[in-house]
Design an enzyme around this catalytic site. Structure first.
Site, PDB file in Angstrom:
ATOM      1  N   ASP A   1     103.019  20.238  66.502  1.00  0.00           N
ATOM      2  CA  ASP A   1     102.922  18.892  67.076  1.00  0.00           C
ATOM      3  C   ASP A   1     102.123  17.981  66.130  1.00  0.00           C
ATOM      4  O   ASP A   1     101.168  17.315  66.539  1.00  0.00           O
ATOM      5  CB  ASP A   1     102.285  18.933  68.474  1.00  0.00           C
ATOM      6  CG  ASP A   1     102.329  17.568  69.166  1.00  0.00           C
ATOM      7  OD1 ASP A   1     103.144  16.715  68.765  1.00  0.00           O
ATOM      8  OD2 ASP A   1     101.524  17.346  70.102  1.00  0.00           O
TER       9      ASP A   1
ATOM     10  N   HIS B   1      93.677  20.799  74.596  1.00  0.00           N
ATOM     11  CA  HIS B   1      94.420  22.067  74.503  1.00  0.00           C
ATOM     12  C   HIS B   1      94.202  22.732  73.152  1.00  0.00           C
ATOM     13  O   HIS B   1      93.710  22.109  72.212  1.00  0.00           O
ATOM     14  CB  HIS B   1      95.912  21.810  74.723  1.00  0.00           C
ATOM     15  CG  HIS B   1      96.436  20.614  73.989  1.00  0.00           C
ATOM     16  ND1 HIS B   1      96.685  19.410  74.610  1.00  0.00           N
ATOM     17  CD2 HIS B   1      96.726  20.405  72.687  1.00  0.00           C
ATOM     18  CE1 HIS B   1      97.111  18.524  73.726  1.00  0.00           C
ATOM     19  NE2 HIS B   1      97.144  19.107  72.540  1.00  0.00           N
TER      20      HIS B   1
ATOM     21  N   GLN C   1     101.195  24.426  73.428  1.00  0.00           N
ATOM     22  CA  GLN C   1      99.859  23.811  73.544  1.00  0.00           C
ATOM     23  C   GLN C   1      99.274  24.173  74.904  1.00  0.00           C
ATOM     24  O   GLN C   1      99.720  23.662  75.931  1.00  0.00           O
ATOM     25  CB  GLN C   1      99.964  22.289  73.367  1.00  0.00           C
ATOM     26  CG  GLN C   1     100.283  21.894  71.927  1.00  0.00           C
ATOM     27  CD  GLN C   1     100.749  20.456  71.789  1.00  0.00           C
ATOM     28  OE1 GLN C   1     101.696  20.031  72.467  1.00  0.00           O
ATOM     29  NE2 GLN C   1     100.132  19.693  70.903  1.00  0.00           N
TER      30      GLN C   1
ATOM     31  N   ARG D   1      88.006  10.868  67.007  1.00  0.00           N
ATOM     32  CA  ARG D   1      89.109  10.480  67.894  1.00  0.00           C
ATOM     33  C   ARG D   1      89.312  11.610  68.896  1.00  0.00           C
ATOM     34  O   ARG D   1      89.700  12.718  68.534  1.00  0.00           O
ATOM     35  CB  ARG D   1      90.386  10.255  67.089  1.00  0.00           C
ATOM     36  CG  ARG D   1      91.611   9.870  67.920  1.00  0.00           C
ATOM     37  CD  ARG D   1      92.826   9.821  67.003  1.00  0.00           C
ATOM     38  NE  ARG D   1      94.046   9.384  67.642  1.00  0.00           N
ATOM     39  CZ  ARG D   1      94.876  10.178  68.314  1.00  0.00           C
ATOM     40  NH1 ARG D   1      94.601  11.444  68.493  1.00  0.00           N
ATOM     41  NH2 ARG D   1      95.999   9.689  68.813  1.00  0.00           N
TER      42      ARG D   1
ATOM     43  N   ASP E   1      91.358  13.252  71.305  1.00  0.00           N
ATOM     44  CA  ASP E   1      92.786  13.233  71.607  1.00  0.00           C
ATOM     45  C   ASP E   1      93.018  13.458  73.101  1.00  0.00           C
ATOM     46  O   ASP E   1      92.416  14.352  73.703  1.00  0.00           O
ATOM     47  CB  ASP E   1      93.466  14.347  70.791  1.00  0.00           C
ATOM     48  CG  ASP E   1      94.963  14.340  70.967  1.00  0.00           C
ATOM     49  OD1 ASP E   1      95.585  13.325  70.617  1.00  0.00           O
ATOM     50  OD2 ASP E   1      95.518  15.347  71.463  1.00  0.00           O
TER      51      ASP E   1
ATOM     52  N   GLU F   1      91.373   8.391  73.024  1.00  0.00           N
ATOM     53  CA  GLU F   1      92.797   8.058  72.850  1.00  0.00           C
ATOM     54  C   GLU F   1      93.501   8.125  74.205  1.00  0.00           C
ATOM     55  O   GLU F   1      94.209   9.079  74.513  1.00  0.00           O
ATOM     56  CB  GLU F   1      93.445   9.026  71.844  1.00  0.00           C
ATOM     57  CG  GLU F   1      94.879   8.679  71.501  1.00  0.00           C
ATOM     58  CD  GLU F   1      95.920   9.606  72.089  1.00  0.00           C
ATOM     59  OE1 GLU F   1      97.097   9.248  72.031  1.00  0.00           O
ATOM     60  OE2 GLU F   1      95.569  10.682  72.624  1.00  0.00           O
TER      61      GLU F   1
ATOM     62  N   HIS G   1     101.287   7.015  64.831  1.00  0.00           N
ATOM     63  CA  HIS G   1     102.203   8.150  64.689  1.00  0.00           C
ATOM     64  C   HIS G   1     102.981   8.415  65.974  1.00  0.00           C
ATOM     65  O   HIS G   1     103.943   9.155  65.969  1.00  0.00           O
ATOM     66  CB  HIS G   1     101.409   9.391  64.286  1.00  0.00           C
ATOM     67  CG  HIS G   1     100.510   9.866  65.383  1.00  0.00           C
ATOM     68  ND1 HIS G   1      99.360   9.184  65.733  1.00  0.00           N
ATOM     69  CD2 HIS G   1     100.600  10.913  66.235  1.00  0.00           C
ATOM     70  CE1 HIS G   1      98.791   9.811  66.748  1.00  0.00           C
ATOM     71  NE2 HIS G   1      99.514  10.858  67.074  1.00  0.00           N
ATOM     72  N   ASP G   2     102.524   7.832  67.084  1.00  0.00           N
ATOM     73  CA  ASP G   2     103.176   8.090  68.365  1.00  0.00           C
ATOM     74  C   ASP G   2     104.212   7.012  68.687  1.00  0.00           C
ATOM     75  O   ASP G   2     104.363   6.030  67.969  1.00  0.00           O
ATOM     76  CB  ASP G   2     102.124   8.186  69.471  1.00  0.00           C
ATOM     77  CG  ASP G   2     101.457   9.558  69.494  1.00  0.00           C
ATOM     78  OD1 ASP G   2     102.110  10.542  69.098  1.00  0.00           O
ATOM     79  OD2 ASP G   2     100.281   9.638  69.899  1.00  0.00           O
TER      80      ASP G   2
ATOM     81  N   ARG H   1     109.631  11.182  66.961  1.00  0.00           N
ATOM     82  CA  ARG H   1     108.496  10.417  66.435  1.00  0.00           C
ATOM     83  C   ARG H   1     108.359  10.620  64.924  1.00  0.00           C
ATOM     84  O   ARG H   1     107.745   9.817  64.230  1.00  0.00           O
ATOM     85  CB  ARG H   1     107.194  10.858  67.122  1.00  0.00           C
ATOM     86  CG  ARG H   1     107.100  10.426  68.573  1.00  0.00           C
ATOM     87  CD  ARG H   1     105.855  10.957  69.238  1.00  0.00           C
ATOM     88  NE  ARG H   1     105.828  12.413  69.266  1.00  0.00           N
ATOM     89  CZ  ARG H   1     104.794  13.137  69.697  1.00  0.00           C
ATOM     90  NH1 ARG H   1     103.707  12.536  70.119  1.00  0.00           N
ATOM     91  NH2 ARG H   1     104.835  14.458  69.705  1.00  0.00           N
TER      92      ARG H   1
END
Ligand code: GLC
Length: 648
Positions: A140, A183, A251, A281, A283, A325, A394-395, A519
């Site tokens: 991922d 995760h 994950q 960051r 996540d 985030e 990136h998303d 993505r």
């Protein structure tokens, strides 16, 4: 509130190691004693009924102490320096770029020798997409971490990362990396032991013998990747258990109702802090606490956990700021800055995902009303916190702002979102955009949007058709989008490749580890030959690079662009034009953005509503001075253009 028992507990814990509480370590001691009641309160909110609560609380304090003890002296000095600056990250002088190290330049060593590229552009803050070990093919993009402390061989070594950080620090650049808090990869040591039946580690995750409990969780939980990873649980044959996997099936969600997980992850947070990370960051923080019968997103306990982490970081490694985030509804995003007595004491940063999506909304419709309808909520951001502002990352782009904002502009929310999705996925005839729908949910028709900044702005189509007019318009759109995100308040974060107009990269389709996730189309591999064009006049790359450079330079020069809650939206005299005023003492900067494909006319009255009337306005973008006219006269703004007007 002062608590003598806690004070004693802290003293005992510090005495075990040679901490000089009255001398050189006094600042740390003061911070810890100041925060300890709060840390204790927040911890108990979550864990007071846990059998290991007391023992783990001591471990938590020890973790804070050890983090401080291990903090290199130069970072301690930086903590002081940052503290003296006040809220250092509100500055207008910071501009970031987010990048995949391997796709940008191969590895960490190479990145160290490319710092001049950022310097040339004006970027002084790097977000390295995850570099810790992550299994190839089940990664991922690095967000499935199998070792939080080992740099993945693809990127180099931990030593390379340390060297890069030192070099960046010498060049006064800031570093951001991720802690993937929610995760781990199913190949992380904890997950491997859990699979083998180790009860201690099974308690690190959510694991169930049958579907009875998973079904109840599933009933309330939305799906994050409904196409590629439907449902929220995955069967693990080895342990013969169902495991909670909210994101991809590889994950595994960590179970923070277990305080051992918190302390272990806090140690990892401190490990990053002591590498010299300036901004961490966090996540997917919206997901870190689960409770059956809820959506398991944005729960109050998730905030408690983040506040607790913040208080601990503030005590041990205060120079590291936290970015949450949380890409969620506008009202929910705001809560990540903290509320009540924890206002501005949770995450220092959040992504302004709402504004980002609203800019794409306005660009497609040419109408800024939905954007304006959302602003009263975004203006609630507390003083002392700030946004990461951006156009692409990136998303995917989610259209998660509220229906009422769309209705306020007179549109039907379902139809409006459908239009946007059709527009950007290129299915709408006449749309110049080339993107794709991401994670379409067949049950709800929900979908997000993939595609690079340039492709979504029409550059890919325009270049393919050799259509010069369209090339011009798409470049303008790119700059319009960037400019608004640069001046709206917060730290702008470019996404690598956007500074040189990279269009979609379809090579991901040939890679089985990526092809299920579109993505990747907007995560380019940088071609340094093509990048040479940034120095070649007349190329698209040159134009976009130089204009981005110019935007950054303007921002650095104008101190009213620091984020001191000094933004006022201008009355909407023209629905195609969104504008705001940035002020500092008597200085004023009017930023106005025309989202229309037509020329827009903006009455000069706009510039007379905020204190002493302007007679002259200097446009920093076009280096041009305007005389302010009568109210029935207009500032004329070219299609997809903007002005940065300082009152003179
Ligand atoms: C965050 C990341 C995203 C990732 C997800 C799961 O949202 O930005 O790329 O897929 O977390 O870790």
């Amino acid at each position: 509130m002062y608590n003598p028992q806690l004070h004693q507990l802290v003293n005992n814990c510090l005495q075990k190691k040679a901490i000089d509480i009255a001398g050189k370590d006094n600042l740390f001691y003061t911070r810890l004693v100041a925060n300890i009641a709060s840390i204790h309160y927040l911890y108990n909110e979550l864990y007071k009924n846990h059998p290991q609560a007391e023992k783990m609380f001591i471990n938590l304090i020890e973790s804070i102490r050890n983090a401080y003890l291990q903090r290199p002296e130069n970072l301690k000095a930086l903590d002081v320096e940052k503290g003296e600056k006040g809220t250092w990250f509100l500055s207008n002088e910071i501009t970031g770029m987010s990048l995949y190290v391997d796709r940008f330049c191969g590895n960490l060593k190479n990145l160290g020798s490319r710092l001049d590229y950022f310097n040339k552009l004006g970027v002084n803050f790097l977000h390295l997409m995850p570099v810790m070990e992550s299994p190839a093919g089940e990664s991922d993009g690095g967000y499935a971490v199998s070792d939080f402390r080992k740099v993945d061989e693809r990127f180099g070594t931990l030593e390379d990362l340390q060297k890069l950080q030192q070099k960046m620090s010498t060049e006064k650049m800031y570093l951001m990396i991720d802690i993937v808090l929610n995760h781990t990869s199913h190949q992380h040591e904890w997950a491997v032991k859990a699979k083998q039946g180790d009860k201690k580690y099974q308690d690190y995750f959510y694991m169930f013998d049958d579907r009875y409990i998973p079904n109840q969780y599933d009933a309330g939980m939305p799906e994050v990747f409904p196409e590629s990873a439907p449902g929220n649980f995955t069967w693990n044959e080895e342990s013969k258990k169902w495991v909670m996997t909210v994101f991809n099936n590889y994950q595994w969600d960590l179970n923070y109702t277990n305080p051992v997980v918190l302390v272990d992850m806090l140690d990892n947070i401190f490990f990053y802090a002591n590498l010299g990370v300036d901004i961490l960051r966090i996540d997917a923080p919206a997901f870190i606490w689960k409770k059956m019968g809820t959506t398991c997103q944005n729960l109050p306990q998730a905030h408690t956990l983040l506040r607790l982490i913040k208080q601990c970081v503030q005590a041990a490694t205060p120079g590291m700021a936290l970015l949450g985030e949380a890409i969620v509804a506008p009202k929910e995003i705001m809560k990540y800055f903290g509320t009540g007595m924890y206002t501005a004491k949770e995450c220092d940063f959040a992504y302004n995902a709402t504004q980002m999506a609203l800019q794409w909304d306005a660009l497609a419709t040419g109408d800024t009303q939905v954007m304006l309808a959302a602003q009263h909520e975004l203006l609630q951001k507390p003083y002392g916190t700030t946004w990461i502002t951006y156009t692409r990352c990136h998303d995917d782009i989610g259209l998660g702002y509220d229906d009422y904002m769309i209705e306020h502009a007179g549109y039907n929310p379902y139809q409006h979102r459908k239009f946007l999705k059709d527009y950007y996925s290129g299915t709408l005839q006449d749309s110049p955009a080339t993107g794709a729908l991401f994670s379409v949910n067949p049950k709800t028709q929900d979908a997000r949007i993939s595609g690079s900044l340039a492709s979504l702005c029409g550059l890919e189509t325009a270049l393919k058709n050799h259509d010069e007019l369209q090339v011009e318009l798409s470049v303008r759109k790119i700059l319009l989008m960037q400019a608004q995100s640069f001046f709206i308040g917060g730290v702008p974060m470019l996404f690598y490749g956007d500074e040189a107009g990279y269009t979609n990269d379809y090579s991901y389709l040939d890679d089985a580890g990526k092809s299920y996730d579109n993505r990747w189309m907007h995560r380019p591999v940088i071609n340094w030959e093509k990048n040479k064009n940034i120095d070649v006049q007349g190329t698209v790359e040159h134009r976009i690079f130089c204009d981005t450079q110019k935007l950054i330079a303007i921002r650095k020069k104008l101190t009213m662009l620091a984020d001191f809650k000094n933004l006022t939206w201008l009355s909407p005299f023209n629905i195609h034009v969104a504008g705001f005023l940035r002020t500092q003492d008597a200085t004023k900067l009017y930023c106005v953005f025309n989202f229309s494909k037509q020329v827009s006319y903006l009455s000069w009255a706009v510039f007379k509503q905020h204190g002493p009337e302007a007679t002259e306005l200097y446009d920093h973008w076009q280096n041009k001075t305007y005389n302010v006219g009568f109210d029935n006269q207009h500032l004329i703004i070219e299609p997809y253009s903007f002005c940065l007007l300082e009152q003179r």
